[in-house]
Design a protein around this motif. Sequence first.
Motif, PDB file in Angstrom:
ATOM      1  N   TYR A  12       0.841  -1.189   0.000  1.00 28.80           N
ATOM      2  CA  TYR A  12       0.000   0.000   0.000  1.00 28.80           C
ATOM      3  C   TYR A  12       0.875   1.237   0.000  1.00 28.80           C
ATOM      4  CZ  TYR A  12       0.782   0.502   5.058  1.00 28.80           C
ATOM      5  OH  TYR A  12       1.353   0.662   6.299  1.00 28.80           O
ATOM      6  N   LYS A  14       0.762   5.252   1.254  1.00 33.35           N
ATOM      7  CA  LYS A  14       0.067   6.165   2.156  1.00 33.35           C
ATOM      8  C   LYS A  14       0.947   7.381   2.389  1.00 33.35           C
ATOM      9  CE  LYS A  14      -1.898   6.638   6.694  1.00 33.35           C
ATOM     10  NZ  LYS A  14      -1.966   6.221   8.047  1.00 33.35           N
ATOM     11  N   GLU A  27      -5.942   8.734   3.050  1.00 29.75           N
ATOM     12  CA  GLU A  27      -6.209   7.825   1.944  1.00 29.75           C
ATOM     13  C   GLU A  27      -5.078   6.805   1.797  1.00 29.75           C
ATOM     14  OE1 GLU A  27      -7.127   8.063  -2.850  1.00 29.75           O
ATOM     15  OE2 GLU A  27      -6.716   9.885  -1.729  1.00 29.75           O
ATOM     16  N   GLN A  29      -3.762   3.678  -0.878  1.00 31.28           N
ATOM     17  CA  GLN A  29      -3.888   3.015  -2.184  1.00 31.28           C
ATOM     18  C   GLN A  29      -3.200   1.652  -2.082  1.00 31.28           C
ATOM     19  OE1 GLN A  29      -5.417   4.038  -4.958  1.00 31.28           O
ATOM     20  NE2 GLN A  29      -5.936   6.103  -4.331  1.00 31.28           N
ATOM     21  N   GLU A  30      -3.969   0.581  -2.250  1.00 33.39           N
ATOM     22  CA  GLU A  30      -3.417  -0.763  -2.168  1.00 33.39           C
ATOM     23  C   GLU A  30      -3.157  -1.314  -3.574  1.00 33.39           C
ATOM     24  OE1 GLU A  30      -6.109  -3.110   0.162  1.00 33.39           O
ATOM     25  OE2 GLU A  30      -5.673  -1.983   1.983  1.00 33.39           O
ATOM     26  N   PHE A  31      -2.148  -2.171  -3.678  1.00 35.49           N
ATOM     27  CA  PHE A  31      -1.877  -2.835  -4.951  1.00 35.49           C
ATOM     28  C   PHE A  31      -1.148  -4.153  -4.704  1.00 35.49           C
ATOM     29  CE2 PHE A  31       1.841  -0.298  -4.085  1.00 35.49           C
ATOM     30  CZ  PHE A  31       2.920  -1.027  -4.578  1.00 35.49           C
ATOM     31  N   TYR A  45       2.586   1.481 -11.544  1.00 34.57           N
ATOM     32  CA  TYR A  45       1.275   1.759 -10.964  1.00 34.57           C
ATOM     33  C   TYR A  45       1.159   3.274 -10.887  1.00 34.57           C
ATOM     34  CZ  TYR A  45       1.402  -3.128  -9.589  1.00 34.57           C
ATOM     35  OH  TYR A  45       1.480  -4.494  -9.603  1.00 34.57           O
ATOM     36  N   PHE A  47      -0.960   6.287  -9.025  1.00 33.99           N
ATOM     37  CA  PHE A  47      -1.896   6.693  -7.986  1.00 33.99           C
ATOM     38  C   PHE A  47      -1.861   8.211  -7.877  1.00 33.99           C
ATOM     39  CE2 PHE A  47      -0.123   2.600  -6.463  1.00 33.99           C
ATOM     40  CZ  PHE A  47      -1.270   1.830  -6.601  1.00 33.99           C
ATOM     41  N   PHE A  49      -3.020  11.355  -5.326  1.00 30.94           N
ATOM     42  CA  PHE A  49      -3.538  11.824  -4.047  1.00 30.94           C
ATOM     43  C   PHE A  49      -3.813  13.309  -4.188  1.00 30.94           C
ATOM     44  CE2 PHE A  49      -1.152   8.067  -2.922  1.00 30.94           C
ATOM     45  CZ  PHE A  49      -1.915   7.466  -1.925  1.00 30.94           C
TER      46      PHE A  49
END
Length: 121
Positions: A12, A14, A27, A29-31, A45, A47, A49
Amino acid sequence: FTADLPVDGKYYVKEIFAPDGFVTTEEVQEFTFEYAGEDQTEVSYDFTFENQPTTVELTKTDLTTGKELPGAHLKVTDSDGNTVDEWTSTEESHVIKELVVGKEYTMTETKPADGYVTAES
């Protein structure tokens, strides 16, 4: 960022702390980092924020009635005496964004509204 992670792991992302003037988001974000084949040397990946600025609302009110008091000249300075913002009060609150959390600021009335004495900083 770039990281050398073991394959088939769950991870994740954070935010640990926000940039000055912004609020830290909770928030996450998991992967899962999965094997993409021997021809793929990197896996990406993406992401995003959204940073939210700190927001402070300042009002100038009559001490006895609690109502907004228009016409006072006000300013906010940082701990070094630098002016951050100056304005004349209205019947609405004044908003300042992106002040740094944990830093000390001073609001000073540079000229009171007509018929009033100058308030303390």
